[in-house]
Design an enzyme around this catalytic site. Sequence first.
Site, short mmCIF file in Angstrom:
data_model
loop_
_atom_site.label_atom_id
_atom_site.label_comp_id
_atom_site.label_asym_id
_atom_site.label_seq_id
_atom_site.Cartn_x
_atom_site.Cartn_y
_atom_site.Cartn_z
N ALA A 44 -3.25 -12.81 -12.85
CA ALA A 44 -3.96 -11.52 -12.72
C ALA A 44 -4.86 -11.56 -11.51
CB ALA A 44 -4.74 -11.21 -13.99
N VAL A 89 -4.96 -10.70 -7.09
CA VAL A 89 -4.83 -9.46 -6.32
C VAL A 89 -3.39 -8.93 -6.39
CG1 VAL A 89 -5.52 -8.39 -4.17
CG2 VAL A 89 -6.41 -10.61 -4.76
N LYS A 97 0.83 -1.21 0.00
CA LYS A 97 0.00 0.00 0.00
C LYS A 97 0.86 1.26 0.00
CE LYS A 97 -2.54 -2.76 -0.53
NZ LYS A 97 -2.45 -4.24 -0.49
N HIS A 121 -22.94 15.24 2.74
CA HIS A 121 -22.79 15.78 1.39
C HIS A 121 -21.71 16.85 1.38
CE1 HIS A 121 -23.78 17.14 -2.62
NE2 HIS A 121 -23.74 18.38 -2.16
P1 FAD Z 1 1.60 -14.18 8.20
O1 FAD Z 1 1.38 -12.72 8.10
O2 FAD Z 1 2.23 -14.87 7.05
O3 FAD Z 1 2.47 -14.39 9.51
C1 FAD Z 1 2.91 -15.64 9.92
C2 FAD Z 1 4.14 -15.46 10.78
O4 FAD Z 1 4.45 -16.70 11.39
C3 FAD Z 1 5.39 -15.05 10.02
O5 FAD Z 1 5.98 -13.94 10.64
C4 FAD Z 1 6.31 -16.25 10.08
O6 FAD Z 1 7.67 -15.91 10.14
C5 FAD Z 1 5.87 -16.87 11.39
N1 FAD Z 1 6.13 -18.30 11.51
C6 FAD Z 1 5.68 -19.31 10.70
N2 FAD Z 1 6.06 -20.50 11.19
C7 FAD Z 1 6.76 -20.25 12.33
C8 FAD Z 1 7.40 -21.08 13.28
N3 FAD Z 1 7.33 -22.41 13.20
N4 FAD Z 1 8.04 -20.48 14.31
C9 FAD Z 1 8.09 -19.12 14.43
N5 FAD Z 1 7.47 -18.31 13.57
C10 FAD Z 1 6.82 -18.86 12.53
N6 FAD Z 1 -4.27 -9.01 2.99
C11 FAD Z 1 -5.18 -8.04 3.22
O7 FAD Z 1 -6.14 -8.28 3.97
N7 FAD Z 1 -5.07 -6.81 2.65
C12 FAD Z 1 -4.05 -6.49 1.82
O8 FAD Z 1 -3.97 -5.37 1.34
C13 FAD Z 1 -3.07 -7.50 1.57
N8 FAD Z 1 -2.03 -7.23 0.75
C14 FAD Z 1 -1.09 -8.20 0.54
C15 FAD Z 1 -0.04 -7.91 -0.33
C16 FAD Z 1 0.93 -8.86 -0.59
C17 FAD Z 1 2.07 -8.55 -1.52
C18 FAD Z 1 0.86 -10.14 0.06
C19 FAD Z 1 1.91 -11.17 -0.17
C20 FAD Z 1 -0.19 -10.43 0.91
C21 FAD Z 1 -1.18 -9.47 1.15
N9 FAD Z 1 -2.27 -9.72 1.98
C22 FAD Z 1 -3.22 -8.76 2.18
C23 FAD Z 1 -2.44 -11.03 2.65
C24 FAD Z 1 -1.97 -10.92 4.11
O9 FAD Z 1 -0.64 -10.50 4.14
C25 FAD Z 1 -2.15 -12.27 4.81
O10 FAD Z 1 -3.48 -12.70 4.68
C26 FAD Z 1 -1.80 -12.15 6.27
O11 FAD Z 1 -0.49 -11.71 6.47
C27 FAD Z 1 -1.99 -13.50 6.99
O12 FAD Z 1 -1.68 -13.35 8.34
P2 FAD Z 1 -1.10 -14.55 9.21
O13 FAD Z 1 -0.82 -13.96 10.54
O14 FAD Z 1 -1.99 -15.71 9.10
O15 FAD Z 1 0.25 -14.96 8.49
P1 NAD Z 2 -4.70 -14.99 -6.32
O1 NAD Z 2 -5.30 -16.28 -5.97
O2 NAD Z 2 -5.41 -13.72 -5.97
O3 NAD Z 2 -4.44 -14.92 -7.90
C1 NAD Z 2 -3.65 -15.85 -8.58
C2 NAD Z 2 -4.02 -15.80 -10.05
O4 NAD Z 2 -3.06 -16.56 -10.76
C3 NAD Z 2 -5.38 -16.41 -10.34
O5 NAD Z 2 -6.15 -15.50 -11.10
C4 NAD Z 2 -5.05 -17.68 -11.11
O6 NAD Z 2 -6.03 -18.02 -12.06
C5 NAD Z 2 -3.73 -17.31 -11.76
N1 NAD Z 2 -2.88 -18.45 -12.13
C6 NAD Z 2 -2.61 -19.55 -11.40
N2 NAD Z 2 -1.74 -20.37 -12.05
C7 NAD Z 2 -1.43 -19.74 -13.22
C8 NAD Z 2 -0.57 -20.04 -14.32
N3 NAD Z 2 0.16 -21.16 -14.34
N4 NAD Z 2 -0.51 -19.18 -15.35
C9 NAD Z 2 -1.23 -18.02 -15.33
N5 NAD Z 2 -2.06 -17.68 -14.31
C10 NAD Z 2 -2.16 -18.52 -13.27
O7 NAD Z 2 -3.22 -15.01 -5.69
P2 NAD Z 2 -2.16 -13.87 -5.45
O8 NAD Z 2 -2.43 -12.70 -6.32
O9 NAD Z 2 -0.86 -14.55 -5.53
O10 NAD Z 2 -2.45 -13.46 -3.96
C11 NAD Z 2 -2.29 -14.41 -2.91
C12 NAD Z 2 -3.16 -14.09 -1.75
O11 NAD Z 2 -2.75 -12.89 -1.11
C13 NAD Z 2 -4.61 -13.91 -2.17
O12 NAD Z 2 -5.34 -14.99 -1.67
C14 NAD Z 2 -5.06 -12.64 -1.55
O13 NAD Z 2 -6.17 -12.85 -0.72
C15 NAD Z 2 -3.89 -12.12 -0.73
N6 NAD Z 2 -3.69 -10.71 -1.09
C16 NAD Z 2 -4.67 -9.83 -0.75
C17 NAD Z 2 -4.55 -8.50 -1.11
C18 NAD Z 2 -5.64 -7.54 -0.75
O14 NAD Z 2 -6.49 -7.89 0.06
N7 NAD Z 2 -5.67 -6.36 -1.31
C19 NAD Z 2 -3.44 -8.07 -1.81
C20 NAD Z 2 -2.48 -9.01 -2.15
C21 NAD Z 2 -2.61 -10.32 -1.78
#
Ligand code: FAD
Ligand code: NAD
Length: 475
Positions: free
Chosen positions: A189, A191, A58, A451
Amino acid sequence: MSRSFDVVVIGAGPAGYIAAIRAAQHGKRVACIDEWQNRDGKYAFGGTCLNAGCIPSKALLESSELYHRAGHEFGKHGIDIDGVEMNIAAMQKRRAGIVRQLTGGIAGLFKAAGVEGLVGHGKLLKGKQVEFTPVKGDQEIISAKHVILASGSEPIELPIAKFDGDKIIDSWDTLELEAVPETLGVVGAGVIGLELGSVWARLGAKVTILEAMDDFLFMADRDVAKVAAAEFRKQDLDIRLGAMVKNATAGESGVAVEYEDKNGTQTLEVEKLVVAVGRRPVTRELFADDAGIQLDERGFIVVDDECRTRVKGVYAIGDCVRGPMLAHKSSEEGVMVADLIAGEIAEMNYDVIPSVLYTNPEIAWTGKTEAEVKESGRAYKTGQFPFMASGRAKAMEQTSGFVKIIASKDDDEVLGVHIVGPMAGELISEAVLALEFSASTEDIQRTIHAHPSLAEAVHEAALAVDGKALNFPNR
Ligand code: FAD
Ligand code: NAD
C-alpha cells in the site's frame, strides 16, 4: 577515430535527459544514451517516468476519476446522464498517445539543444570511456570529459510472487491492462499500490491491497494518513494492514495468495496480482569492474551530496542513487550536476522535496511530519484548516481533507506542510517555496491569496497556527 564529447549521459529518464539539456545550455558537447524499448517495439527517451510511470499513471488517474465522478457526482450538479460507460480501449489509446507525444518531445528538445541522442546501451569503462552498443550498427567507444550515470530503477520482484506478465504483474503491466479485472490484488500500500489500485477500483475492479506494515502510509503525517485511510475505504479500496504476503501461485483463473496477519494465515483469490513493494536501482552492465564505481549494500551507486562518484568527473543521479525515487528529485540532481560541470556553484535542498500521491483526495507534503518535529525536541505549534470550510472546495464538490502547517514555536519558521484534499499536489508548491525561503507562518499569513481559491486553505492553516483562522473556529 572515436567520437568524443564534453559530457556523456547514460540514461534519458527525467534525471538524464534534463542533465543533458542543461549541460548543452552551458555550451557543452553532449551525448545522451538510452535503450528504453516500449511494448510496441519502439525505442523512446523519457525513461520510467514518461513511458511507464508518472505520466501514464496520471493519464489513467484522470480518466478513471472523470468516469467515477460522472457516475457518482454529476447528479449533484444537476447533470443527469444514464448508463455512463468506460471504453477501456479509448482510455488506453489516449494514455499511449500522451506518452508518445511527450517522449517524442524529448527527441525534439535534444535536437533543439544540440544534444546527440543515442539509442542503445551505454557502459562506463575505465578512464571515462563509454562503450556504446547501438540497437543498430557497430559498437563504438566514446570518450568523455564528464560522464553522468542516470540509469534509473526497476520494480522489486518478490521471490514468492515472480512476475509473469499476465497474472502476477508489475506497475508497467498494470498501466497497460486492456480490460478491467473483476478482482485485483495489490501487494504494497505504497504510492504505486494506492494510485494504480485507485485507477482500477474506479473502473470497477474489486481491489484488495495487502500491506505488510501495521501503520498506513507510515512516511506521511499521522493526521493525513488517518483521513486518507478513511477516504480510501469509502471508495471500496480494501486495504489490509499488517498483512505479510507469504506465497502467490498463478493458475488458470487467477492467483491464489497466502498472507499472514495478526489472526494467522489468510488466503485471497484474485484475477490478477500487482506486486508494488518498491523499486531497486538499475546498474546491470552499467560500468566495467575496473571503472571505479562503488555500490552500497542496497545496490545504489555511492555518491556525495553533489552526486559525485568516487571517480573524478563521473557523477550519478536520479533513482540509481540514494534519496527518494521521484522524478523531480532526479531532474534537479541533473540540473545541479550539469551546473557543477560548467563550473557553477550548485546544490540541492534535499530537505524540501515535495511528495505527492495522486489519489482522491490527493496527498502532498513537504518538510517534517509532526512526529519528526516532536522527536527533534524543537518546540512547535500547528494549525489546520479543513477543505469543508473552503468555498472553492465546496463549489468543486471536493471537501474532504485539510491543510496542516507545523511551525517552530520560538521563531515561527514553517517546518512542515501536510495536505490531504483537492489539488494537494498543486497547493504544495507554495509550501515548498515557503520552506525553501525559510518563511515564517506570518509570511504566509500576510500573503494575499486569491478568492475563492483552494490556496486560501493554506493561508487559513497558517493563520490557524496562531489561533487566527478567519473562516473556521480556532481550536
Ligand atoms: P528512469 O526514469 O528509470 O530512467 C532511466 C533510463 O535509463 C531508462 O530509460 C533506461 O532504459 C535507461 N538505462 C538504464 N541503464 C542504461 C544503460 N546501461 N544504457 C542505456 N540506457 C540505460 N515520480 C514522481 O515524481 N511523480 C510521480 O507521479 C511518479 N509516478 C510514478 C508512477 C509509477 C507507476 C512508477 C513506476 C514510478 C513513478 N514515479 C513518479 C517515479 C519516477 O518515475 C522515477 O523517480 C523517475 O523516473 C526516475 O528517473 P531516472 O531518470 O532516475 O530513471
Ligand atoms: P513504496 O516504497 O512506495 O511502497 C511499497 C509498500 O510495499 C510499502 O508500504 C511496504 O511496506 C510494502 N511492502 C513491502 N514488502 C511487502 C510484502 N512482502 N507484503 C506486503 N507489503 C509489502 O513503493 P512503490 O509503491 O512500489 O513505489 C516505488 C517508488 O516509485 C516509490 O519510491 C515512489 O517514490 C515512486 N513513485 C512515486 C509516485 C508519486 O510520486 N506520485 C507514484 C508512483 C511511484
